[in-house]
Design a protein around this motif. Sequence first.
Motif, PDB file in Angstrom:
ATOM      1  N   SER A 407       0.853  -1.178   0.000  1.00 18.97           N
ATOM      2  CA  SER A 407       0.000   0.000   0.000  1.00 18.97           C
ATOM      3  C   SER A 407       0.890   1.228   0.000  1.00 18.97           C
ATOM      4  N   ILE A 408       0.295   2.358   0.231  1.00 19.19           N
ATOM      5  CA  ILE A 408       1.029   3.618   0.274  1.00 19.19           C
ATOM      6  C   ILE A 408       0.368   4.493   1.326  1.00 19.19           C
ATOM      7  N   SER A 409       1.155   5.181   2.125  1.00 16.98           N
ATOM      8  CA  SER A 409       0.607   5.967   3.223  1.00 16.98           C
ATOM      9  C   SER A 409       0.273   7.381   2.767  1.00 16.98           C
ATOM     10  N   SER A 410      -0.510   8.064   3.604  1.00 21.95           N
ATOM     11  CA  SER A 410      -0.864   9.442   3.287  1.00 21.95           C
ATOM     12  C   SER A 410       0.376  10.330   3.229  1.00 21.95           C
ATOM     13  N   LYS A 411       1.387  10.031   4.064  1.00 16.81           N
ATOM     14  CA  LYS A 411       2.620  10.818   4.025  1.00 16.81           C
ATOM     15  C   LYS A 411       3.356  10.605   2.707  1.00 16.81           C
ATOM     16  N   GLN A 412       3.325   9.361   2.205  1.00 20.55           N
ATOM     17  CA  GLN A 412       3.956   9.094   0.916  1.00 20.55           C
ATOM     18  C   GLN A 412       3.193   9.778  -0.202  1.00 20.55           C
ATOM     19  N   ILE A 413       1.860   9.819  -0.066  1.00 17.66           N
ATOM     20  CA  ILE A 413       1.049  10.510  -1.078  1.00 17.66           C
ATOM     21  C   ILE A 413       1.428  11.984  -1.138  1.00 17.66           C
ATOM     22  N   LEU A 414       1.579  12.607   0.036  1.00 15.29           N
ATOM     23  CA  LEU A 414       1.898  14.032   0.088  1.00 15.29           C
ATOM     24  C   LEU A 414       3.273  14.323  -0.476  1.00 15.29           C
ATOM     25  N   SER A 415       4.161  13.330  -0.428  1.00 16.60           N
ATOM     26  CA  SER A 415       5.517  13.549  -0.925  1.00 16.60           C
ATOM     27  C   SER A 415       5.584  13.501  -2.443  1.00 16.60           C
ATOM     28  N   LYS A 416       4.504  13.075  -3.073  1.00 17.09           N
ATOM     29  CA  LYS A 416       4.493  12.982  -4.526  1.00 17.09           C
ATOM     30  C   LYS A 416       3.938  14.275  -5.130  1.00 17.09           C
ATOM     31  N   SER A 417       4.292  14.529  -6.360  1.00 16.78           N
ATOM     32  CA  SER A 417       3.804  15.735  -7.020  1.00 16.78           C
ATOM     33  C   SER A 417       2.332  15.597  -7.343  1.00 16.78           C
ATOM     34  N   ILE A 418       1.652  16.724  -7.464  1.00 14.29           N
ATOM     35  CA  ILE A 418       0.239  16.720  -7.809  1.00 14.29           C
ATOM     36  C   ILE A 418       0.031  16.028  -9.153  1.00 14.29           C
ATOM     37  N   ALA A 419       0.955  16.196 -10.061  1.00 14.58           N
ATOM     38  CA  ALA A 419       0.828  15.596 -11.387  1.00 14.58           C
ATOM     39  C   ALA A 419       0.857  14.084 -11.327  1.00 14.58           C
ATOM     40  N   GLY A 420       1.540  13.556 -10.309  1.00 16.37           N
ATOM     41  CA  GLY A 420       1.664  12.106 -10.217  1.00 16.37           C
ATOM     42  C   GLY A 420       0.574  11.441  -9.424  1.00 16.37           C
ATOM     43  N   ILE A 421      -0.289  12.220  -8.790  1.00 15.01           N
ATOM     44  CA  ILE A 421      -1.304  11.643  -7.913  1.00 15.01           C
ATOM     45  C   ILE A 421      -2.222  10.688  -8.657  1.00 15.01           C
ATOM     46  N   ALA A 422      -2.610  11.044  -9.872  1.00  9.59           N
ATOM     47  CA  ALA A 422      -3.579  10.220 -10.602  1.00  9.59           C
ATOM     48  C   ALA A 422      -3.065   8.814 -10.855  1.00  9.59           C
ATOM     49  N   GLY A 423      -1.748   8.658 -10.889  1.00  8.88           N
ATOM     50  CA  GLY A 423      -1.199   7.335 -11.163  1.00  8.88           C
ATOM     51  C   GLY A 423      -0.792   6.561  -9.930  1.00  8.88           C
ATOM     52  N   VAL A 424      -1.044   7.122  -8.743  1.00  8.52           N
ATOM     53  CA  VAL A 424      -0.578   6.490  -7.521  1.00  8.52           C
ATOM     54  C   VAL A 424      -1.175   5.099  -7.348  1.00  8.52           C
ATOM     55  N   ALA A 425      -2.488   4.955  -7.561  1.00  6.89           N
ATOM     56  CA  ALA A 425      -3.144   3.667  -7.331  1.00  6.89           C
ATOM     57  C   ALA A 425      -2.522   2.586  -8.201  1.00  6.89           C
ATOM     58  N   GLY A 426      -2.091   2.942  -9.371  1.00 10.54           N
ATOM     59  CA  GLY A 426      -1.540   1.946 -10.274  1.00 10.54           C
ATOM     60  C   GLY A 426      -0.140   1.503  -9.922  1.00 10.54           C
ATOM     61  N   VAL A 427       0.581   2.304  -9.115  1.00 13.14           N
ATOM     62  CA  VAL A 427       1.955   1.943  -8.781  1.00 13.14           C
ATOM     63  C   VAL A 427       2.099   1.562  -7.321  1.00 13.14           C
ATOM     64  N   ALA A 428       0.976   1.358  -6.655  1.00 13.41           N
ATOM     65  CA  ALA A 428       1.032   1.076  -5.211  1.00 13.41           C
ATOM     66  C   ALA A 428       1.725  -0.240  -4.912  1.00 13.41           C
ATOM     67  N   VAL A 429       1.634  -1.201  -5.815  1.00 14.49           N
ATOM     68  CA  VAL A 429       2.250  -2.499  -5.575  1.00 14.49           C
ATOM     69  C   VAL A 429       3.762  -2.328  -5.450  1.00 14.49           C
ATOM     70  N   GLY A 430       4.335  -2.921  -4.417  1.00 20.21           N
ATOM     71  CA  GLY A 430       5.774  -2.840  -4.217  1.00 20.21           C
ATOM     72  C   GLY A 430       6.191  -1.815  -3.192  1.00 20.21           C
ATOM     73  N   ILE A 431       5.268  -0.929  -2.792  1.00 20.28           N
ATOM     74  CA  ILE A 431       5.596   0.062  -1.776  1.00 20.28           C
ATOM     75  C   ILE A 431       5.408  -0.571  -0.398  1.00 20.28           C
ATOM     76  N   ALA A 432       6.267  -0.245   0.524  1.00 22.36           N
ATOM     77  CA  ALA A 432       6.253  -0.904   1.834  1.00 22.36           C
ATOM     78  C   ALA A 432       4.940  -0.678   2.561  1.00 22.36           C
ATOM     79  N   VAL A 433       4.569  -1.624   3.403  1.00 19.18           N
ATOM     80  CA  VAL A 433       3.357  -1.484   4.200  1.00 19.18           C
ATOM     81  C   VAL A 433       3.545  -0.364   5.196  1.00 19.18           C
ATOM     82  N   ILE A 434       2.429   0.132   5.744  1.00 18.70           N
ATOM     83  CA  ILE A 434       2.485   1.387   6.481  1.00 18.70           C
ATOM     84  C   ILE A 434       2.207   1.288   7.968  1.00 18.70           C
ATOM     85  N   ALA A 435       1.844   0.115   8.477  1.00 20.12           N
ATOM     86  CA  ALA A 435       1.497   0.046   9.885  1.00 20.12           C
ATOM     87  C   ALA A 435       1.963  -1.261  10.487  1.00 20.12           C
ATOM     88  N   PRO A 436       2.343  -1.231  11.781  1.00 22.18           N
ATOM     89  CA  PRO A 436       2.693  -2.490  12.434  1.00 22.18           C
ATOM     90  C   PRO A 436       1.459  -3.362  12.573  1.00 22.18           C
TER      91      PRO A 436
END
Length: 524
Positions: A407-436
């Motif tokens: 998944s991807i956390s809200s902090k990781q979302i904020l670190s991405k550019s606005i232009a890249g937001i639309a593609g976030v869901a498609g690249v979520a695979v492979g990103i580290a999990v966000i909670a213990p």
Amino acid sequence: MYNKSFVFPCLESPIRCYLACAWNNRYLSSNNTSNVWIAEERDVWCEWYILPVINSNSFCIQSVKTNYFLSISKEENRLMASKGKRDTWFVEKNPTAYGGYLIIHEENGEPLGEGDSSQTVLFLTEGKVEKRSKISKNVWTMEMLTGELCFIFSPTVKNEYIGCDVFGKIYTTKKFGGWEVWRFVEAGEGFVKISSWTHDTKYFCSDRTGQVYTIDTKHPALPGGKEKWKVLKGPSDFHGVTIQAPSTGRYLQLKEGKLQTTDNLEGLSCVWHLSSANRNRYFLHSAYLHKRVITNKIEPRIKKVISKDLPWTVQYISDDTFAFYAEYHDRYLSSDDAGNVSVSPHLQDYEKWRIQESDDGSFYIISKQHDRFLTCDKNKKIHTVIQSNELNTPSCKWYLESAMPSSISSKQILSKSIAGIAGVAGVAVGIAVIAPVAAPFTIATGGMYAISTTAGTMGAEALFISMVTAAAGVGAGGVVGGSVYKATGAMRNKKDCIDQINIDSDNMMDEPMNNRPFCAWETW
């Protein structure tokens, strides 16, 4: 042959909650200068971890924001948030009819008190609340923020999963990953709040018109409990559960591809299945080498932890017997009577294991056939040994780490550019999990994590007590067969007392429901 219907609940840890003074509904808070006070509105500074002390009735209280521990200054009897001082606490139920709990300092036996609301610091009070008194300033309530992680999907539409996108919008999809994981948080009286695991503060909600959406619960709870739900076993001719909003009486429904709520239980369109978010998959982690056991089709080996590691599926065979299955390679972890460890394509006696808890929260993995303990040496060799003094060393101890979907956390979302937001869901695979996340075997702070079969009958605070008791290993059993052994025991200050907490006590229960854990709904 293993039991395919057996599931382990995927429980978050450590417990995270708000602590509110029952006297004025204000929240225990702190800052990064060690001050502790009461806040009128809840925010991230008001979130606390409950860290149980292994083999004890007590726990530490740690700020989520600063990682400082709730402690007292002995000179002034003043509450503070300390970086190094880890004071321990225990709880007792408020002896009056008004509910709530006393949070008591273990060393001096004095309860946490709100004090004068105009003060910026808090003090321990000198005495506990009297049985005949009304709610006082040392009575607290607890609002849970962590819970059980599940997928929610419709079995009638080829497993259509409910998800929450980067903007908090609810959708359905045939794929399942971190975006489709939901957190079931106990809200008391058998109700739950359902929040997005990825977004954390986005809660599933509905209205009287049938619309479903998310709200941000950084703010106070909505009037009428619109973010609360009740999950019950469906009628006998339906195979699944119903998810109903108590504020409207409406049922969650997927009809003609549209997710909505409806006034009536309209057949299978209102039936849902819940499954554990990790699907019984775990990483086998050495407590000695701090590395993982992986395998290929030929042999298992120890290697450094990386994000692409493939987990083991823990398969339940009987009450004390399990198998470790590497799905990608179609192999089972195996051992022989000479201590050799290998993998096999078949599940037979050599591939069966027992899992036994150690005193520090790690686990021994023992060959069922040979009664030999899985171990590894400094040369990364995996083998088994007979029971001996060697078991006191970390080489025979293991952790089972829950393997969560990416998944991807809200902090990781904020670190991405606005232009890249639309593609976030498609690249979520492979990103580290966000909670213990806790398996039923381990929690982030170590120790057994069990929960009462009557969790559905408890108020949120009573469930909190049950979780702390179980996590600390006080009379707690392991999760088995989709049902869970009852956690018993008292939260006390080194001695028995009249008001000690007993999880089996009738006055801890609301109307019986017995519908936990959620992923084991088939056993309700």
